[in-house]
Design a protein around this motif. Sequence first.
Motif, PDB file in Angstrom:
ATOM      1  N   PRO A   1     -23.445  59.771 -76.341  1.00 45.33           N
ATOM      2  CA  PRO A   1     -22.692  59.892 -75.094  1.00 45.33           C
ATOM      3  C   PRO A   1     -23.581  60.268 -73.894  1.00 45.33           C
ATOM      4  O   PRO A   1     -23.363  59.764 -72.795  1.00 45.33           O
ATOM      5  CB  PRO A   1     -21.670  61.001 -75.369  1.00 45.33           C
ATOM      6  CG  PRO A   1     -21.932  61.507 -76.715  1.00 45.33           C
ATOM      7  CD  PRO A   1     -22.994  60.707 -77.364  1.00 45.33           C
ATOM      8  N   ILE A   2     -24.585  61.113 -74.146  1.00 46.79           N
ATOM      9  CA  ILE A   2     -25.471  61.511 -73.045  1.00 46.79           C
ATOM     10  C   ILE A   2     -26.245  60.301 -72.544  1.00 46.79           C
ATOM     11  O   ILE A   2     -26.353  60.064 -71.342  1.00 46.79           O
ATOM     12  CB  ILE A   2     -26.463  62.606 -73.512  1.00 46.79           C
ATOM     13  CG1 ILE A   2     -25.693  63.795 -74.085  1.00 46.79           C
ATOM     14  CG2 ILE A   2     -27.363  63.049 -72.368  1.00 46.79           C
ATOM     15  CD1 ILE A   2     -26.566  64.878 -74.650  1.00 46.79           C
TER      16      ILE A   2
ATOM     17  N   THR B   1     -28.267  61.343 -92.732  1.00 53.78           N
ATOM     18  CA  THR B   1     -27.294  62.271 -92.165  1.00 53.78           C
ATOM     19  C   THR B   1     -27.851  62.896 -90.899  1.00 53.78           C
ATOM     20  O   THR B   1     -27.159  62.983 -89.872  1.00 53.78           O
ATOM     21  CB  THR B   1     -26.961  63.392 -93.181  1.00 53.78           C
ATOM     22  OG1 THR B   1     -26.814  62.792 -94.461  1.00 53.78           O
ATOM     23  CG2 THR B   1     -25.724  64.138 -92.781  1.00 53.78           C
ATOM     24  N   ALA B   2     -29.120  63.331 -90.972  1.00 54.77           N
ATOM     25  CA  ALA B   2     -29.736  63.932 -89.781  1.00 54.77           C
ATOM     26  C   ALA B   2     -29.743  62.941 -88.629  1.00 54.77           C
ATOM     27  O   ALA B   2     -29.418  63.285 -87.487  1.00 54.77           O
ATOM     28  CB  ALA B   2     -31.166  64.376 -90.108  1.00 54.77           C
ATOM     29  N   LEU B   3     -30.075  61.680 -88.928  1.00 52.45           N
ATOM     30  CA  LEU B   3     -30.116  60.656 -87.881  1.00 52.45           C
ATOM     31  C   LEU B   3     -28.744  60.425 -87.269  1.00 52.45           C
ATOM     32  O   LEU B   3     -28.608  60.314 -86.052  1.00 52.45           O
ATOM     33  CB  LEU B   3     -30.647  59.340 -88.444  1.00 52.45           C
ATOM     34  CG  LEU B   3     -32.146  59.217 -88.598  1.00 52.45           C
ATOM     35  CD1 LEU B   3     -32.507  57.814 -89.035  1.00 52.45           C
ATOM     36  CD2 LEU B   3     -32.836  59.553 -87.299  1.00 52.45           C
ATOM     37  N   VAL B   4     -27.721  60.354 -88.130  1.00 49.62           N
ATOM     38  CA  VAL B   4     -26.366  60.132 -87.628  1.00 49.62           C
ATOM     39  C   VAL B   4     -25.964  61.286 -86.710  1.00 49.62           C
ATOM     40  O   VAL B   4     -25.397  61.078 -85.634  1.00 49.62           O
ATOM     41  CB  VAL B   4     -25.367  59.996 -88.802  1.00 49.62           C
ATOM     42  CG1 VAL B   4     -23.933  60.014 -88.289  1.00 49.62           C
ATOM     43  CG2 VAL B   4     -25.629  58.718 -89.570  1.00 49.62           C
ATOM     44  N   ALA B   5     -26.315  62.517 -87.137  1.00 48.30           N
ATOM     45  CA  ALA B   5     -25.976  63.679 -86.315  1.00 48.30           C
ATOM     46  C   ALA B   5     -26.652  63.586 -84.954  1.00 48.30           C
ATOM     47  O   ALA B   5     -26.006  63.751 -83.910  1.00 48.30           O
ATOM     48  CB  ALA B   5     -26.388  64.966 -87.036  1.00 48.30           C
ATOM     49  N   VAL B   6     -27.961  63.289 -84.962  1.00 47.09           N
ATOM     50  CA  VAL B   6     -28.690  63.194 -83.693  1.00 47.09           C
ATOM     51  C   VAL B   6     -28.102  62.077 -82.832  1.00 47.09           C
ATOM     52  O   VAL B   6     -27.904  62.227 -81.627  1.00 47.09           O
ATOM     53  CB  VAL B   6     -30.195  62.937 -83.941  1.00 47.09           C
ATOM     54  CG1 VAL B   6     -30.905  62.576 -82.653  1.00 47.09           C
ATOM     55  CG2 VAL B   6     -30.830  64.155 -84.563  1.00 47.09           C
ATOM     56  N   ASN B   7     -27.777  60.963 -83.474  1.00 44.66           N
ATOM     57  CA  ASN B   7     -27.229  59.828 -82.744  1.00 44.66           C
ATOM     58  C   ASN B   7     -25.886  60.176 -82.105  1.00 44.66           C
ATOM     59  O   ASN B   7     -25.658  59.921 -80.927  1.00 44.66           O
ATOM     60  CB  ASN B   7     -27.076  58.637 -83.686  1.00 44.66           C
ATOM     61  CG  ASN B   7     -26.729  57.385 -82.926  1.00 44.66           C
ATOM     62  OD1 ASN B   7     -27.279  57.145 -81.859  1.00 44.66           O
ATOM     63  ND2 ASN B   7     -25.807  56.610 -83.443  1.00 44.66           N
ATOM     64  N   ASN B   8     -25.003  60.812 -82.891  1.00 46.22           N
ATOM     65  CA  ASN B   8     -23.699  61.193 -82.344  1.00 46.22           C
ATOM     66  C   ASN B   8     -23.844  62.150 -81.179  1.00 46.22           C
ATOM     67  O   ASN B   8     -23.082  62.093 -80.224  1.00 46.22           O
ATOM     68  CB  ASN B   8     -22.842  61.867 -83.428  1.00 46.22           C
ATOM     69  CG  ASN B   8     -22.218  60.840 -84.332  1.00 46.22           C
ATOM     70  OD1 ASN B   8     -22.243  59.642 -84.017  1.00 46.22           O
ATOM     71  ND2 ASN B   8     -21.694  61.276 -85.451  1.00 46.22           N
ATOM     72  N   TYR B   9     -24.825  63.033 -81.306  1.00 55.50           N
ATOM     73  CA  TYR B   9     -25.013  64.013 -80.240  1.00 55.50           C
ATOM     74  C   TYR B   9     -25.561  63.364 -78.981  1.00 55.50           C
ATOM     75  O   TYR B   9     -25.125  63.654 -77.874  1.00 55.50           O
ATOM     76  CB  TYR B   9     -25.948  65.120 -80.743  1.00 55.50           C
ATOM     77  CG  TYR B   9     -26.266  66.148 -79.697  1.00 55.50           C
ATOM     78  CD1 TYR B   9     -25.261  66.964 -79.175  1.00 55.50           C
ATOM     79  CD2 TYR B   9     -27.568  66.302 -79.219  1.00 55.50           C
ATOM     80  CE1 TYR B   9     -25.549  67.903 -78.202  1.00 55.50           C
ATOM     81  CE2 TYR B   9     -27.861  67.231 -78.253  1.00 55.50           C
ATOM     82  CZ  TYR B   9     -26.856  68.027 -77.752  1.00 55.50           C
ATOM     83  OH  TYR B   9     -27.143  68.944 -76.785  1.00 55.50           O
ATOM     84  N   THR B  10     -26.548  62.441 -79.141  1.00 50.84           N
ATOM     85  CA  THR B  10     -27.227  61.908 -77.958  1.00 50.84           C
ATOM     86  C   THR B  10     -26.551  60.668 -77.370  1.00 50.84           C
ATOM     87  O   THR B  10     -26.711  60.399 -76.182  1.00 50.84           O
ATOM     88  CB  THR B  10     -28.692  61.541 -78.276  1.00 50.84           C
ATOM     89  OG1 THR B  10     -28.713  60.700 -79.417  1.00 50.84           O
ATOM     90  CG2 THR B  10     -29.537  62.768 -78.509  1.00 50.84           C
TER      91      THR B  10
END
Lengths: 199, 203
Positions: free
Chosen positions: A31-32, A20-29
């Motif tokens: 687009p950037i 879950t933490a990885l998915v969150a970080v991935n979703n956040y980063t």
Amino acid sequence: MKERIKMIVFVLILGSILTTALVAVNNYTAPIIEKKAIIKTRMSILDALDILYTEDDVDEVFSKYVVPKEYVVPEEKEKKKFYISNTGEIAFEFSGSGVWGPIHGIVALLPDLETIKGIIIIHQEETPGLGGRISDKEYLDKFKEKRIMPELKILRPPDKASMENEVDGITGATLSCNAFAEILNSQLKKYIPLIEESK
Amino acid sequence: MLLRRIFGAEGYKTIKNAIWTDHPIFSMCLGICSALAITNKVDNAIAMGAGVTFVLVATALIISPLRRFIPQRVRIISYMITISSFVIIVDRVLKAFFPAISVKLGPYVGLIITNCIIMGRAEAFFSQNKVPLSLLDAISNGISFSYTLIVVSIIREFLGFGTLLGMKVTPAGWTNWVVMAMAPGAFFLYGIAIWISKTLTEK
């Protein structure tokens, strides 16, 4: 048995939390990273074509001086892009395998399509500090004004290059340099006739 | 001693072990792979040190509170998935916010996963000690790893490229020691450093 269930449950829970933490970080980063990659490609194209820009007006300068066009490679389904500057120079992407991983970048040619205007490497995975130096600006500047006919040669260092199609290699990075020369030669030979057709 | 007063006897011992007695590189020869590979430029060494320190601290914060719940037989797997998750986070963050450093470090960011210092500390320390002490151990080991990398990279970049943090610092007639830019140069330096530190700690 109870012990085993406990083991499985523990790994499952820990795994899910971390995923879950990885998915969150991935979703956040994601687009950037994607946005940075597009800007990076545009900056590399402008660099290769030697067009000046600042970090704030990359898109503006790009649309003002560069026209993207497409060309067809018979064995590949998708159309590839190349870029013409307002002075008729041509830039396009090249890629191939280096010693440790893919090398990918932009090469710009003068309107005669036989002389290098500039080369920029966008991505490489060569040994940092050794082969990795092929993407340094100081090194790639050596390719400017070099002729690609009949083929580009990277010689073993130091300072032997004398012909107009020869470039000095990097000490400690002979394999990376050879791979790089091989990529450039094969890609230029393959794509230039196709680009000339659709120019 | 100031450190002893701040962190208590146990904390002081943890720090001293990490920074000197059980120094991860000199004393235990762990984490040599990345230490050899990326220490020819100071900025790479700083980024690598910071990355490893972050993963160490994060791993300590997960493993130490869970130490009583982790079943004995899957403990290595638990360390592994924790470490790899944080390494991927470091990789993504570097890519998104420091693309230049990410490009320079290339595959070595991913290889933090295989850095035995983190695995070693998780098995030897975080799984047996309370959270504050584990945190202290993680930070000390991170600092220990980072300063070694930075010192070695200063020597290697100076001798091998004649620069420091990319700035030219050597006189015009300087000849670069190519061997220092390559992995053997790091082997020589670590050899000498291990020799010195072993001689000093034996007394």
